[in-house]
Design a protein around this motif. Structure first.
Motif, PDB file in Angstrom:
ATOM      1  N   LYS A  65     -10.361 -29.662   6.169  1.00 13.56           N
ATOM      2  CA  LYS A  65     -11.626 -28.904   6.249  1.00 13.56           C
ATOM      3  C   LYS A  65     -11.419 -27.625   7.063  1.00 13.56           C
ATOM      4  O   LYS A  65     -11.878 -26.552   6.655  1.00 13.56           O
ATOM      5  CB  LYS A  65     -12.700 -29.781   6.890  1.00 13.56           C
ATOM      6  N   GLN A  66     -10.723 -27.734   8.190  1.00  8.14           N
ATOM      7  CA  GLN A  66     -10.464 -26.555   9.017  1.00  8.14           C
ATOM      8  C   GLN A  66      -9.590 -25.549   8.275  1.00  8.14           C
ATOM      9  O   GLN A  66      -9.824 -24.342   8.338  1.00  8.14           O
ATOM     10  CB  GLN A  66      -9.794 -26.964  10.330  1.00  8.14           C
ATOM     11  N   GLU A  67      -8.598 -26.046   7.567  1.00 10.95           N
ATOM     12  CA  GLU A  67      -7.724 -25.166   6.796  1.00 10.95           C
ATOM     13  C   GLU A  67      -8.510 -24.458   5.691  1.00 10.95           C
ATOM     14  O   GLU A  67      -8.318 -23.269   5.448  1.00 10.95           O
ATOM     15  CB  GLU A  67      -6.579 -25.977   6.190  1.00 10.95           C
ATOM     16  N   GLY A  68      -9.401 -25.179   5.040  1.00 11.15           N
ATOM     17  CA  GLY A  68     -10.232 -24.582   4.001  1.00 11.15           C
ATOM     18  C   GLY A  68     -11.133 -23.495   4.557  1.00 11.15           C
ATOM     19  O   GLY A  68     -11.301 -22.426   3.955  1.00 11.15           O
ATOM     20  N   ALA A  82     -12.486 -13.770   2.531  1.00 10.19           N
ATOM     21  CA  ALA A  82     -13.575 -12.821   2.744  1.00 10.19           C
ATOM     22  C   ALA A  82     -13.049 -11.530   3.377  1.00 10.19           C
ATOM     23  O   ALA A  82     -13.446 -10.426   2.970  1.00 10.19           O
ATOM     24  CB  ALA A  82     -14.651 -13.454   3.623  1.00 10.19           C
ATOM     25  N   THR A  83     -12.151 -11.666   4.334  1.00  8.68           N
ATOM     26  CA  THR A  83     -11.566 -10.490   4.983  1.00  8.68           C
ATOM     27  C   THR A  83     -10.769  -9.661   3.983  1.00  8.68           C
ATOM     28  O   THR A  83     -10.873  -8.426   3.949  1.00  8.68           O
ATOM     29  CB  THR A  83     -10.652 -10.928   6.147  1.00  8.68           C
ATOM     30  N   LEU A  84      -9.978 -10.331   3.156  1.00 13.55           N
ATOM     31  CA  LEU A  84      -9.178  -9.618   2.161  1.00 13.55           C
ATOM     32  C   LEU A  84     -10.055  -8.932   1.122  1.00 13.55           C
ATOM     33  O   LEU A  84      -9.750  -7.827   0.676  1.00 13.55           O
ATOM     34  CB  LEU A  84      -8.197 -10.578   1.495  1.00 13.55           C
ATOM     35  N   GLU A  85     -11.146  -9.580   0.716  1.00 14.57           N
ATOM     36  CA  GLU A  85     -12.055  -8.945  -0.240  1.00 14.57           C
ATOM     37  C   GLU A  85     -12.691  -7.705   0.367  1.00 14.57           C
ATOM     38  O   GLU A  85     -12.856  -6.687  -0.306  1.00 14.57           O
ATOM     39  CB  GLU A  85     -13.123  -9.943  -0.691  1.00 14.57           C
ATOM     40  N   GLU A  86     -13.029  -7.792   1.644  1.00 13.97           N
ATOM     41  CA  GLU A  86     -13.619  -6.637   2.320  1.00 13.97           C
ATOM     42  C   GLU A  86     -12.605  -5.490   2.392  1.00 13.97           C
ATOM     43  O   GLU A  86     -12.935  -4.338   2.098  1.00 13.97           O
ATOM     44  CB  GLU A  86     -14.056  -7.042   3.735  1.00 13.97           C
ATOM     45  N   ARG A  87     -11.361  -5.811   2.725  1.00 12.37           N
ATOM     46  CA  ARG A  87     -10.319  -4.795   2.778  1.00 12.37           C
ATOM     47  C   ARG A  87     -10.063  -4.199   1.405  1.00 12.37           C
ATOM     48  O   ARG A  87      -9.834  -2.997   1.260  1.00 12.37           O
ATOM     49  CB  ARG A  87      -9.034  -5.385   3.336  1.00 12.37           C
ATOM     50  N   CYS A  88     -10.118  -5.025   0.375  1.00  6.88           N
ATOM     51  CA  CYS A  88      -9.912  -4.542  -0.989  1.00  6.88           C
ATOM     52  C   CYS A  88     -11.012  -3.551  -1.371  1.00  6.88           C
ATOM     53  O   CYS A  88     -10.748  -2.519  -1.986  1.00  6.88           O
ATOM     54  CB  CYS A  88      -9.877  -5.726  -1.947  1.00  6.88           C
ATOM     55  N   GLY A  89     -12.246  -3.876  -0.998  1.00  4.64           N
ATOM     56  CA  GLY A  89     -13.359  -2.956  -1.259  1.00  4.64           C
ATOM     57  C   GLY A  89     -13.173  -1.634  -0.547  1.00  4.64           C
ATOM     58  O   GLY A  89     -13.432  -0.562  -1.114  1.00  4.64           O
ATOM     59  N   GLN A  90     -12.712  -1.685   0.703  1.00  6.61           N
ATOM     60  CA  GLN A  90     -12.471  -0.461   1.456  1.00  6.61           C
ATOM     61  C   GLN A  90     -11.361   0.364   0.811  1.00  6.61           C
ATOM     62  O   GLN A  90     -11.463   1.591   0.718  1.00  6.61           O
ATOM     63  CB  GLN A  90     -12.102  -0.795   2.905  1.00  6.61           C
ATOM     64  N   LEU A  91     -10.312  -0.304   0.364  1.00  9.14           N
ATOM     65  CA  LEU A  91      -9.213   0.406  -0.291  1.00  9.14           C
ATOM     66  C   LEU A  91      -9.664   1.033  -1.610  1.00  9.14           C
ATOM     67  O   LEU A  91      -9.226   2.133  -1.959  1.00  9.14           O
ATOM     68  CB  LEU A  91      -8.034  -0.534  -0.522  1.00  9.14           C
ATOM     69  N   GLU A  92     -10.534   0.350  -2.348  1.00  9.88           N
ATOM     70  CA  GLU A  92     -11.048   0.923  -3.592  1.00  9.88           C
ATOM     71  C   GLU A  92     -11.872   2.170  -3.311  1.00  9.88           C
ATOM     72  O   GLU A  92     -11.765   3.171  -4.028  1.00  9.88           O
ATOM     73  CB  GLU A  92     -11.885  -0.111  -4.344  1.00  9.88           C
ATOM     74  N   LYS A  93     -12.685   2.120  -2.248  1.00  9.87           N
ATOM     75  CA  LYS A  93     -13.465   3.309  -1.883  1.00  9.87           C
ATOM     76  C   LYS A  93     -12.539   4.452  -1.485  1.00  9.87           C
ATOM     77  O   LYS A  93     -12.754   5.600  -1.879  1.00  9.87           O
ATOM     78  CB  LYS A  93     -14.413   2.984  -0.725  1.00  9.87           C
ATOM     79  N   LEU A  94     -11.511   4.136  -0.713  1.00  3.33           N
ATOM     80  CA  LEU A  94     -10.557   5.148  -0.292  1.00  3.33           C
ATOM     81  C   LEU A  94      -9.828   5.731  -1.498  1.00  3.33           C
ATOM     82  O   LEU A  94      -9.641   6.952  -1.596  1.00  3.33           O
ATOM     83  CB  LEU A  94      -9.554   4.548   0.699  1.00  3.33           C
ATOM     84  N   SER A  98     -10.580 -21.714   7.270  1.00  2.00           N
ATOM     85  CA  SER A  98      -9.778 -20.542   7.646  1.00  2.00           C
ATOM     86  C   SER A  98      -9.366 -19.756   6.403  1.00  2.00           C
ATOM     87  O   SER A  98      -9.325 -18.525   6.429  1.00  2.00           O
ATOM     88  CB  SER A  98      -8.546 -20.968   8.450  1.00  2.00           C
ATOM     89  N   LYS A  99      -9.079 -20.449   5.301  1.00  2.00           N
ATOM     90  CA  LYS A  99      -8.732 -19.743   4.064  1.00  2.00           C
ATOM     91  C   LYS A  99      -9.933 -18.988   3.515  1.00  2.00           C
ATOM     92  O   LYS A  99      -9.780 -17.876   3.005  1.00  2.00           O
ATOM     93  CB  LYS A  99      -8.199 -20.729   3.027  1.00  2.00           C
TER      94      LYS A  99
END
Length: 190
Positions: free
Chosen positions: A68-71, A79-91, A73-74
């Motif tokens: 459960k803890q591993e899930g 969520a963090t990676l999706e946010e970064r991907c959105g920022q990179l797309e905007k850039l 954290s994943k």
């Protein structure tokens, strides 16, 4: 004395001796002892089984909590990676697509069709990757597509030949021919 009398006398002595022997009492005393030993062994076995079951239950609970803890954290990492991907797309939109659209406007200001394409490139869309891909397609010629690489295969397919016949003629596997045709359909060239 006659022989039959000796036989009767010996038989009587054997019978009295058999009755007088305390063997049965000793066997009956041993039987309860073995039963007690068996019960003790079974009790120990049951205690060991209960301890093993408790350890197994504890191990399962710990592994469930770890999973459960591993899930969680994943999920956070996704969520963090999706946010970064959105920022990179905007850039990417700001650095590549908008300047390309501006250059198109500068190069062809009188052409209405090109201005429309430039506006379409600079307009924000839901799928930023589609905008980037369309801009990349406009700027560079398409590299040799699957259709170009397997022109003989697609010519035979267009003639209506079966997959088996195409595979036999080209010396390919049937699955390979099916895969190439499927990829071409996904690419939109078939």
């Amino acid at each position: 004395m006659d022989s039959w009398q000796y036989i009767v006398l010996v038989g009587a002595v054997v019978a009295v001796g058999a009755l007088a022997m305390p063997r049965k009492k000793a066997e009956s005393a041993e039987a309860p002892q073995s039963v007690r030993n068996m019960e003790t062994a079974l009790d120990q076995f049951m205690e060991n089984m209960e301890k093993d079951n408790e350890q197994l239950i504890q191990l399962i609970a710990e592994s469930q909590q770890a999973a459960k803890q591993e899930g969680e954290s994943k999920d956070k990492r996704i969520a963090t990676l999706e946010e970064r991907c959105g920022q990179l797309e905007k850039l990417l939109q700001e650095t590549l697509v908008k300047p390309a659209a501006a250059r198109l406007r500068e190069d062809q200001p009188s052409s209405g069709a090109m201005t429309g394409q430039a506006d379409a490139l600079s307009a924000p869309q839901a799928g930023q990757s589609g905008v980037v891909e369309s801009a990349a397609q406009d700027q560079s010629p398409k590299p040799n597509s699957i259709h170009d690489r397997y022109s003989e295969l697609f010519r035979l397919y267009a003639e209506g030949k079966s997959i088996e016949a195409i595979a036999k003629k080209l010396g390919m596997n049937k699955g390979e021919v099916q895969l190439i045709i499927g990829l071409s359909k996904q690419e939109g060239t078939l």
